[in-house]
Design a protein around this motif. Structure first.
Motif, PDB file in Angstrom:
ATOM      1  N   ARG A 150     -35.416 -49.942 -26.318  1.00  0.00           N
ATOM      2  CA  ARG A 150     -34.846 -51.105 -27.002  1.00  0.00           C
ATOM      3  C   ARG A 150     -35.798 -51.722 -28.020  1.00  0.00           C
ATOM      4  NH1 ARG A 150     -30.093 -53.683 -25.328  1.00  0.00           N
ATOM      5  NH2 ARG A 150     -29.075 -52.629 -23.587  1.00  0.00           N
TER       6      ARG A 150
ATOM      7  N   VAL B 245     -33.901 -51.171 -36.476  1.00  0.00           N
ATOM      8  CA  VAL B 245     -32.798 -51.919 -37.085  1.00  0.00           C
ATOM      9  C   VAL B 245     -33.336 -52.947 -38.075  1.00  0.00           C
ATOM     10  CG1 VAL B 245     -30.940 -53.573 -36.617  1.00  0.00           C
ATOM     11  CG2 VAL B 245     -31.208 -51.546 -35.176  1.00  0.00           C
ATOM     12  N   GLN B 246     -34.418 -53.576 -37.693  1.00  0.00           N
ATOM     13  CA  GLN B 246     -35.022 -54.567 -38.592  1.00  0.00           C
ATOM     14  C   GLN B 246     -35.485 -53.907 -39.886  1.00  0.00           C
ATOM     15  OE1 GLN B 246     -37.674 -56.789 -36.115  1.00  0.00           O
ATOM     16  NE2 GLN B 246     -37.476 -58.605 -37.412  1.00  0.00           N
TER      17      GLN B 246
ATOM     18  N   PHE C 287     -23.454 -39.698 -20.165  1.00  0.00           N
ATOM     19  CA  PHE C 287     -24.606 -40.337 -20.800  1.00  0.00           C
ATOM     20  C   PHE C 287     -25.871 -39.508 -20.607  1.00  0.00           C
ATOM     21  CE2 PHE C 287     -22.888 -44.983 -20.728  1.00  0.00           C
ATOM     22  CZ  PHE C 287     -21.973 -44.621 -21.701  1.00  0.00           C
TER      23      PHE C 287
ATOM     24  N   GLU D  96     -35.063 -52.065 -31.931  1.00  0.00           N
ATOM     25  CA  GLU D  96     -35.086 -53.329 -32.684  1.00  0.00           C
ATOM     26  C   GLU D  96     -35.925 -53.184 -33.952  1.00  0.00           C
ATOM     27  OE1 GLU D  96     -36.074 -56.787 -30.391  1.00  0.00           O
ATOM     28  OE2 GLU D  96     -34.290 -56.613 -29.122  1.00  0.00           O
TER      29      GLU D  96
ATOM     30  N   PHE E 273     -24.018 -54.363 -37.505  1.00  0.00           N
ATOM     31  CA  PHE E 273     -25.211 -54.632 -36.697  1.00  0.00           C
ATOM     32  C   PHE E 273     -25.158 -53.995 -35.302  1.00  0.00           C
ATOM     33  CE2 PHE E 273     -27.379 -57.836 -33.850  1.00  0.00           C
ATOM     34  CZ  PHE E 273     -28.664 -57.411 -34.150  1.00  0.00           C
ATOM     35  N   ASP E 274     -24.069 -54.231 -34.577  1.00  0.00           N
ATOM     36  CA  ASP E 274     -23.962 -53.700 -33.205  1.00  0.00           C
ATOM     37  C   ASP E 274     -23.992 -52.174 -33.204  1.00  0.00           C
ATOM     38  OD1 ASP E 274     -22.816 -56.154 -31.211  1.00  0.00           O
ATOM     39  OD2 ASP E 274     -22.560 -56.438 -33.361  1.00  0.00           O
TER      40      ASP E 274
ATOM     41  N   TYR F 189     -27.455 -50.884 -34.030  1.00  0.00           N
ATOM     42  CA  TYR F 189     -28.376 -51.098 -32.911  1.00  0.00           C
ATOM     43  C   TYR F 189     -28.115 -50.098 -31.797  1.00  0.00           C
ATOM     44  CZ  TYR F 189     -30.723 -53.265 -28.978  1.00  0.00           C
ATOM     45  OH  TYR F 189     -31.528 -53.491 -27.891  1.00  0.00           O
ATOM     46  N   ASN F 190     -26.849 -49.913 -31.475  1.00  0.00           N
ATOM     47  CA  ASN F 190     -26.491 -48.951 -30.426  1.00  0.00           C
ATOM     48  C   ASN F 190     -26.979 -47.547 -30.807  1.00  0.00           C
ATOM     49  OD1 ASN F 190     -24.821 -48.258 -27.955  1.00  0.00           O
ATOM     50  ND2 ASN F 190     -23.811 -46.976 -29.471  1.00  0.00           N
TER      51      ASN F 190
ATOM     52  N   LEU G 213     -22.827 -38.396 -31.761  1.00  0.00           N
ATOM     53  CA  LEU G 213     -22.610 -39.847 -31.787  1.00  0.00           C
ATOM     54  C   LEU G 213     -21.926 -40.272 -33.084  1.00  0.00           C
ATOM     55  CD1 LEU G 213     -26.010 -40.990 -30.277  1.00  0.00           C
ATOM     56  CD2 LEU G 213     -23.766 -41.443 -29.271  1.00  0.00           C
TER      57      LEU G 213
ATOM     58  N   GLU H 180     -28.253 -37.713 -23.333  1.00  0.00           N
ATOM     59  CA  GLU H 180     -29.687 -38.002 -23.433  1.00  0.00           C
ATOM     60  C   GLU H 180     -30.515 -36.722 -23.401  1.00  0.00           C
ATOM     61  OE1 GLU H 180     -30.205 -40.719 -20.213  1.00  0.00           O
ATOM     62  OE2 GLU H 180     -29.594 -42.453 -21.434  1.00  0.00           O
TER      63      GLU H 180
ATOM     64  N   ASP I  29     -18.140 -38.598 -32.741  1.00  0.00           N
ATOM     65  CA  ASP I  29     -17.243 -39.017 -31.663  1.00  0.00           C
ATOM     66  C   ASP I  29     -17.332 -40.514 -31.350  1.00  0.00           C
ATOM     67  OD1 ASP I  29     -16.460 -36.456 -31.526  1.00  0.00           O
ATOM     68  OD2 ASP I  29     -17.465 -35.966 -29.647  1.00  0.00           O
ATOM     69  N   VAL I  30     -18.514 -41.089 -31.518  1.00  0.00           N
ATOM     70  CA  VAL I  30     -18.698 -42.493 -31.135  1.00  0.00           C
ATOM     71  C   VAL I  30     -18.487 -43.420 -32.345  1.00  0.00           C
ATOM     72  CG1 VAL I  30     -20.322 -44.183 -30.231  1.00  0.00           C
ATOM     73  CG2 VAL I  30     -20.194 -41.911 -29.211  1.00  0.00           C
TER      74      VAL I  30
ATOM     75  N   CYS J  89     -30.674 -47.237 -30.403  1.00  0.00           N
ATOM     76  CA  CYS J  89     -31.057 -47.105 -28.993  1.00  0.00           C
ATOM     77  C   CYS J  89     -30.873 -45.667 -28.509  1.00  0.00           C
ATOM     78  CB  CYS J  89     -30.235 -48.049 -28.117  1.00  0.00           C
ATOM     79  SG  CYS J  89     -30.773 -49.758 -28.228  1.00  0.00           S
ATOM     80  N   TRP J  90     -29.757 -45.086 -28.917  1.00  0.00           N
ATOM     81  CA  TRP J  90     -29.501 -43.689 -28.530  1.00  0.00           C
ATOM     82  C   TRP J  90     -30.542 -42.753 -29.125  1.00  0.00           C
ATOM     83  CZ3 TRP J  90     -26.961 -41.710 -24.713  1.00  0.00           C
ATOM     84  CH2 TRP J  90     -25.843 -42.353 -24.192  1.00  0.00           C
TER      85      TRP J  90
END
Lengths: 172, 250
Positions: free
Chosen positions: A28, A35-36, A112, A32, A14-15, A18-19, A127, A116, A130-131, A22-23
């Protein structure tokens, strides 16, 4: 039973999802929604999801497709087409030395904002690699591209990021 | 500018652990002797470390987490929320059932007593304390024997015949029992004071009910509880009840 199993497997992502959302969207509320939608679609398709396959790659792919079909995704879709062709920023990136890169890494904000500024196709692949620490194989599943393309796109994305990090000094 | 011609992206792929084994091995050998590449690797590593912060830049709100969790939660927890009204309803039904059972136990006890009185009357060889078809004889006979007064309707010209009356005890209280003939059937009319526990479960105005194969009608008026019971047809029971209500009304 299936639902409980899905919850057990999918909630730990989930986290991360979501992250990532957002990227991708930069918003946000949009994230959301994404993700939903991703969880709703994953839950629906969970019956056909074969156990043992990569749930994370599968859900990231659903998220990505949802993004591409969303309003904010459609705006960026052209990015995808243009960027594959151009080899831009190559020259600039070669001037960003390891020393300059070291310096740029001091500032979290610089990194960051460079991320962006990247076209969404480049931002997303960096992402994922690397992330989210995905293997090239996983990334190929998420982006639905051959493994060879992962390598070349990742190379272009990194060159671009590096140029962006170096160009920051020049711009500001 | 790097003096070394090594592709930076190959170094990145090496850090990703995605180089083919042979290429990885030869690169490792190269790195041992190339300070430029070593510096580049170090820079890339520090960039990656800095990039890791992007993983936690956006954290979902607790609200959103709850919302999503509810969205995908197994049906059972959704069902639990539905269960509350169901549980309340079940409890209410059970409570009603208990009350109803208690009431119906009380009323069936009352009816049984009435039925017993009627049966004992039918079985008795000498069923009446006062034998008369004249209501003006029967009614005064009860005076002083029961702590209340009631009226007996005029049966002359009706389908009913007054057979007699007797003093009985109903719910541990003195009561008047009238025997009324309807054709070949005998009907008992029982009149007692309202207020004993047994009477509380009974309807104030009831239609004809069937109890132990007897037809029974009961009602309460001005503190008196009336029962009309017998094996006559329901219509006859009801007509007799109406006749009694007519002379013991408001």
């Amino acid at each position: 039973m299936d639902r409980a199993f899905f919850e057990q497997l999918a909630m730990p992502l989930f986290d991360q999802l979501y992250n990532h959302a957002c990227w991708l969207t930069g918003d946000r509320a949009d994230a959301e929604d994404l993700v939903q939608e991703t969880y709703a679609k994953s839950l629906k398709g969970f019956g056909s999801f074969a156990e043992g396959t990569n749930l994370r790659a599968w859900m990231f792919r659903i998220l990505r497709n949802a993004f591409l079909n969303s309003r904010s995704g459609l705006k960026q879709k052209t990015d995808y087409l243009e960027d594959e062709e151009t080899g831009a920023d190559q020259a600039v990136s070669h001037e960003v030395t390891p020393e300059a890169l070291f310096l740029a890494c001091e500032s979290q904000e610089a990194i960051f904002s460079a991320l962006e500024r990247l076209p969404v196709a480049h931002r997303e692949i960096i992402l994922l690699c690397d992330v989210d620490e995905m293997s090239y194989r996983e990334i190929a599943q998420v982006l639905d591209i051959p493994a060879g393309t992962v390598m070349s796109r990742l190379a272009r994305a990194r060159t671009n990021l590096r140029a962006s990090l170096g160009a920051k000094e020049a711009v500001r | 500018m790097t003096a070394c011609s090594q592709d930076r992206n190959v170094l990145a792929a090496y850090l990703d652990g995605e180089l083919p084994a042979a290429q990885e091995k030869s690169l490792q050998e190269h790195l041992r002797g190339c300070p430029e590449c070593a510096a580049e690797i170090a820079a890339q590593v520090s960039l990656r470390r800095a990039m890791k912060l992007a993983a936690t830049r956006f954290a979902p709100s607790a609200d959103f987490r709850r919302k999503l969790q509810a969205q995908i939660a197994p049906k059972r927890s959704v069902g639990l929320r539905w269960l509350w009204p169901a549980a309340v309803a079940t409890l209410a039904v059970m409570l009603l059932a208990v009350v109803w059972t208690r009431q119906s136990t009380l009323s069936s006890q009352a009816f049984r007593e009435v039925a017993d009185l009627h049966i004992s009357d039918l079985a008795s060889a000498n069923p009446y304390d006062v034998v008369s078809s004249d209501r003006h004889t029967v009614k005064p006979w009860f005076q002083g024997k029961i702590p209340f007064a009631f009226n007996v309707p005029e049966f002359a010209g009706s389908e009913f015949t007054l057979l007699g009356g007797r003093l009985v005890y109903l719910h541990q209280q003195p009561a008047a029992q009238l025997m009324v003939g309807a054709g070949r059937h005998k009907i008992s009319v029982l009149i007692a004071q309202q207020g004993s526990g047994l009477g509380s479960g009974l309807p104030f105005f009831g239609g004809v009910a069937v109890r132990d194969s007897f037809n029974v009608e009961t009602w309460e008026k001005n503190g008196l509880r009336f029962y009309v019971i017998g094996d006559a047809e329901q219509g006859a029971i009801h007509r007799l009840a109406q006749a009694l209500q007519g002379v013991n009304g408001s």
